[in-house]
Design an enzyme around this catalytic site. Structure first.
Site, PDB file in Angstrom:
ATOM      1  N   ASP A  36     -17.783  15.210  -5.783  1.00 54.71           N
ATOM      2  CA  ASP A  36     -17.094  14.110  -5.095  1.00 54.71           C
ATOM      3  C   ASP A  36     -16.626  14.630  -3.748  1.00 54.71           C
ATOM      4  O   ASP A  36     -16.557  15.849  -3.547  1.00 54.71           O
ATOM      5  CB  ASP A  36     -15.879  13.640  -5.933  1.00 54.71           C
ATOM      6  N   ASP A  60     -20.397  15.728  -0.054  1.00 53.09           N
ATOM      7  CA  ASP A  60     -20.574  14.431   0.595  1.00 53.09           C
ATOM      8  C   ASP A  60     -22.028  14.039   0.323  1.00 53.09           C
ATOM      9  O   ASP A  60     -22.949  14.765   0.732  1.00 53.09           O
ATOM     10  CB  ASP A  60     -20.308  14.571   2.095  1.00 53.09           C
ATOM     11  N   ASN A  87     -23.227   7.886  -9.071  1.00 44.67           N
ATOM     12  CA  ASN A  87     -22.101   6.962  -9.227  1.00 44.67           C
ATOM     13  C   ASN A  87     -21.279   6.811  -7.941  1.00 44.67           C
ATOM     14  O   ASN A  87     -20.587   5.816  -7.749  1.00 44.67           O
ATOM     15  CB  ASN A  87     -21.226   7.502 -10.373  1.00 44.67           C
ATOM     16  N   TYR A 155     -21.945  -4.321   0.795  1.00 38.19           N
ATOM     17  CA  TYR A 155     -21.940  -3.749  -0.557  1.00 38.19           C
ATOM     18  C   TYR A 155     -23.036  -4.385  -1.421  1.00 38.19           C
ATOM     19  O   TYR A 155     -23.804  -3.691  -2.082  1.00 38.19           O
ATOM     20  CB  TYR A 155     -20.567  -3.974  -1.190  1.00 38.19           C
ATOM     21  N   PRO A 185     -23.004  -2.894 -13.600  1.00 41.16           N
ATOM     22  CA  PRO A 185     -21.824  -3.425 -14.301  1.00 41.16           C
ATOM     23  C   PRO A 185     -21.196  -4.625 -13.598  1.00 41.16           C
ATOM     24  O   PRO A 185     -21.274  -4.759 -12.380  1.00 41.16           O
ATOM     25  CB  PRO A 185     -20.822  -2.248 -14.279  1.00 41.16           C
ATOM     26  N   VAL A 188     -15.038  -3.842 -13.701  1.00 42.92           N
ATOM     27  CA  VAL A 188     -14.245  -3.032 -14.634  1.00 42.92           C
ATOM     28  C   VAL A 188     -12.963  -2.691 -13.889  1.00 42.92           C
ATOM     29  O   VAL A 188     -13.016  -2.278 -12.719  1.00 42.92           O
ATOM     30  CB  VAL A 188     -14.971  -1.716 -15.001  1.00 42.92           C
TER      31      VAL A 188
HETATM   32  N1  LIG Z   1     -15.338  -0.759 -11.158  1.00 46.48           N
HETATM   33  C1  LIG Z   1     -16.142  -1.821 -11.044  1.00 46.48           C
HETATM   34  O1  LIG Z   1     -15.752  -2.969 -11.236  1.00 46.48           O
HETATM   35  C2  LIG Z   1     -17.602  -1.621 -10.666  1.00 46.48           C
HETATM   36  C3  LIG Z   1     -18.490  -2.690 -10.883  1.00 46.48           C
HETATM   37  C4  LIG Z   1     -19.823  -2.515 -10.537  1.00 46.48           C
HETATM   38  C5  LIG Z   1     -20.254  -1.313 -10.013  1.00 46.48           C
HETATM   39  N2  LIG Z   1     -19.349  -0.316  -9.808  1.00 46.48           N
HETATM   40  C6  LIG Z   1     -19.853   0.941  -9.253  1.00 46.48           C
HETATM   41  O2  LIG Z   1     -19.439   1.994 -10.102  1.00 46.48           O
HETATM   42  C7  LIG Z   1     -19.226   3.178  -9.315  1.00 46.48           C
HETATM   43  C8  LIG Z   1     -17.840   3.727  -9.565  1.00 46.48           C
HETATM   44  O3  LIG Z   1     -16.887   2.730  -9.326  1.00 46.48           O
HETATM   45  P1  LIG Z   1     -15.306   2.990  -9.527  1.00 46.48           P
HETATM   46  O4  LIG Z   1     -14.698   1.659  -9.726  1.00 46.48           O
HETATM   47  O5  LIG Z   1     -15.071   4.063 -10.503  1.00 46.48           O
HETATM   48  O6  LIG Z   1     -14.925   3.462  -8.045  1.00 46.48           O
HETATM   49  P2  LIG Z   1     -14.364   4.813  -7.434  1.00 46.48           P
HETATM   50  O7  LIG Z   1     -14.039   4.538  -6.010  1.00 46.48           O
HETATM   51  O8  LIG Z   1     -13.277   5.371  -8.309  1.00 46.48           O
HETATM   52  O9  LIG Z   1     -15.615   5.801  -7.528  1.00 46.48           O
HETATM   53  C9  LIG Z   1     -16.424   6.132  -6.455  1.00 46.48           C
HETATM   54  C10 LIG Z   1     -16.268   7.613  -6.129  1.00 46.48           C
HETATM   55  O10 LIG Z   1     -17.217   7.948  -5.126  1.00 46.48           O
HETATM   56  C11 LIG Z   1     -16.611   8.885  -4.265  1.00 46.48           C
HETATM   57  N3  LIG Z   1     -17.287   8.899  -2.977  1.00 46.48           N
HETATM   58  C12 LIG Z   1     -17.236   7.974  -1.991  1.00 46.48           C
HETATM   59  N4  LIG Z   1     -17.965   8.363  -0.942  1.00 46.48           N
HETATM   60  C13 LIG Z   1     -18.515   9.558  -1.264  1.00 46.48           C
HETATM   61  C14 LIG Z   1     -19.345  10.464  -0.587  1.00 46.48           C
HETATM   62  N5  LIG Z   1     -19.805  10.221   0.663  1.00 46.48           N
HETATM   63  N6  LIG Z   1     -19.736  11.597  -1.224  1.00 46.48           N
HETATM   64  C15 LIG Z   1     -19.283  11.873  -2.470  1.00 46.48           C
HETATM   65  N7  LIG Z   1     -18.462  11.053  -3.167  1.00 46.48           N
HETATM   66  C16 LIG Z   1     -18.077   9.908  -2.558  1.00 46.48           C
HETATM   67  C17 LIG Z   1     -15.163   8.427  -4.164  1.00 46.48           C
HETATM   68  O11 LIG Z   1     -14.319   9.490  -3.719  1.00 46.48           O
HETATM   69  C18 LIG Z   1     -14.881   7.980  -5.585  1.00 46.48           C
HETATM   70  O12 LIG Z   1     -14.308   9.026  -6.362  1.00 46.48           O
HETATM   71  C19 LIG Z   1     -19.514   2.781  -7.876  1.00 46.48           C
HETATM   72  O13 LIG Z   1     -20.877   3.049  -7.600  1.00 46.48           O
HETATM   73  C20 LIG Z   1     -19.293   1.272  -7.894  1.00 46.48           C
HETATM   74  O14 LIG Z   1     -20.005   0.635  -6.864  1.00 46.48           O
HETATM   75  C21 LIG Z   1     -18.031  -0.439 -10.120  1.00 46.48           C
END
Ligand SMILES: NC(=O)c1ccc[n+]([C@@H]2O[C@H](COP(=O)([O-])OP(=O)(O)OC[C@H]3O[C@@H](n4cnc5c(N)ncnc54)[C@H](O)[C@@H]3O)[C@@H](O)[C@H]2O)c1
Length: 252
Positions: A36, A60, A87, A155, A185, A188
């Site tokens: 991350d 990154d 992810n 997005y 998904p 969530v």
């Molecule tokens: N939570 C939801 O409702 C939902 C629904 C559909 C899809 N998603 C997808 O699930 C995944 C996780 O979602 P989440 O809700 O846990 O969000 P989150 O923001 O907690 O997780 C994303 C992570 O990616 C990291 N990140 C961002 N840019 C980065 C980079 N350049 N390099 C490395 N890491 C980087 C962030 O620091 C973060 O920890 C994402 O891909 C999101 O699009 C989430």
């Protein structure tokens, strides 16, 4: 289902869904590489409590060199990477805005992380899968892409691109026994979801639930189950697919 002696790389693993995947893979015996931009120490501690080994890397996903050195470190243990979960994404830091209000720089940055980052991570990990016994790549897409979520065009478009990337790559990597699938998904309730929707979170949850065949909110564990299945040998002839985990909003 066990992942003993398997190396699983998870991007965006510092919290949220990435952390939930890590803990379950650890419980099932996996050796983890958690990456991350943020510190993954908390996830690593939870993974170790769950019985797995965990390395962490500040990566990154837009950086080829950072991804390649991370993948080489991950592959040191047993000469290969078995599973990659892509992810990491920008979304908690985005906000609802009309398509003609999105700044061009924000569009480019979102694509760089959510699309190019997935390609680069696949490229870095795949060479350590092709040289072994194959592997499984799981790209996290979103219901936003298949439903066509409004007011977040960057997005929505980025997650649709992830589905296309998944399909093309599945055809290229099948000959190496590397499978590539996506999970899409519904909402969530992670911190990122709360940050993104702000005071519209309950309205968004109610609106999507009213379109679900199974009308209850999604739990983190609902998405984890789909990821584990796609990572495991149980899905060995499934590739190029997008698995909707949305309670039955979209049928592909
Ligand atoms: N939570 C939801 O409702 C939902 C629904 C559909 C899809 N998603 C997808 O699930 C995944 C996780 O979602 P989440 O809700 O846990 O969000 P989150 O923001 O907690 O997780 C994303 C992570 O990616 C990291 N990140 C961002 N840019 C980065 C980079 N350049 N390099 C490395 N890491 C980087 C962030 O620091 C973060 O920890 C994402 O891909 C999101 O699009 C989430």
């Amino acid at each position: 289902m066990r992942f003993d002696d398997q190396t699983v790389v998870i991007t965006g693993a510092a919290g949220g869904l990435g952390q939930a995947y890590a803990v379950e893979f650890a419980r099932l015996g996996a050796r983890l590489m958690l990456c991350d931009l943020k510190d993954c120490a908390e996830t690593a501690a939870l993974a170790q409590d769950a019985g797995g080994e965990a390395l962490t890397a500040k990566v990154d996903v837009t950086s080829t060199s950072e991804l390649e050195s991370m993948a080489a470190r991950a592959a040191e243990a047993n000469g290969r990477i078995d599973v990659l979960v892509n992810n990491a994404a920008w979304w908690g830091n985005l906000k609802l805005e009309r398509f003609d209000e999105v700044a061009e720089e924000l569009w480019d940055a979102t694509m760089a992380v959510n699309v190019k980052g997935v390609w680069l991570a696949c490229r870095a990990a795949a060479r350590h899968m092709k040289s072994g016994e194959g592997g499984s790549i799981i790209n996290i897409a979103s219901l936003a892409a298949t439903y066509g979520m409004a007011n977040v065009i960057h997005y929505t478009t980025s997650k649709a691109a992830v589905i296309g990337l998944t399909r093309g790559l599945a055809r290229e990597l099948g000959r190496y026994q590397v499978r590539v699938n996506a999970v899409a998904p519904n909402i969530v309730s992670t911190q990122a979801a709360a940050d993104f929707f702000g005071d519209k979170l309950d309205a968004a949850l109610n609106a999507t639930q009213s379109q679900q065949a199974i009308r209850r909110p999604l739990r983190t564990s609902d998405v984890v189950g789909a990821v584990l299945w796609l990572a495991s040998d149980l899905s060995r002839m499934t590739t190029g697919q997008t698995l909707m985990v949305d309670g039955g909003v979209t049928f592909l």
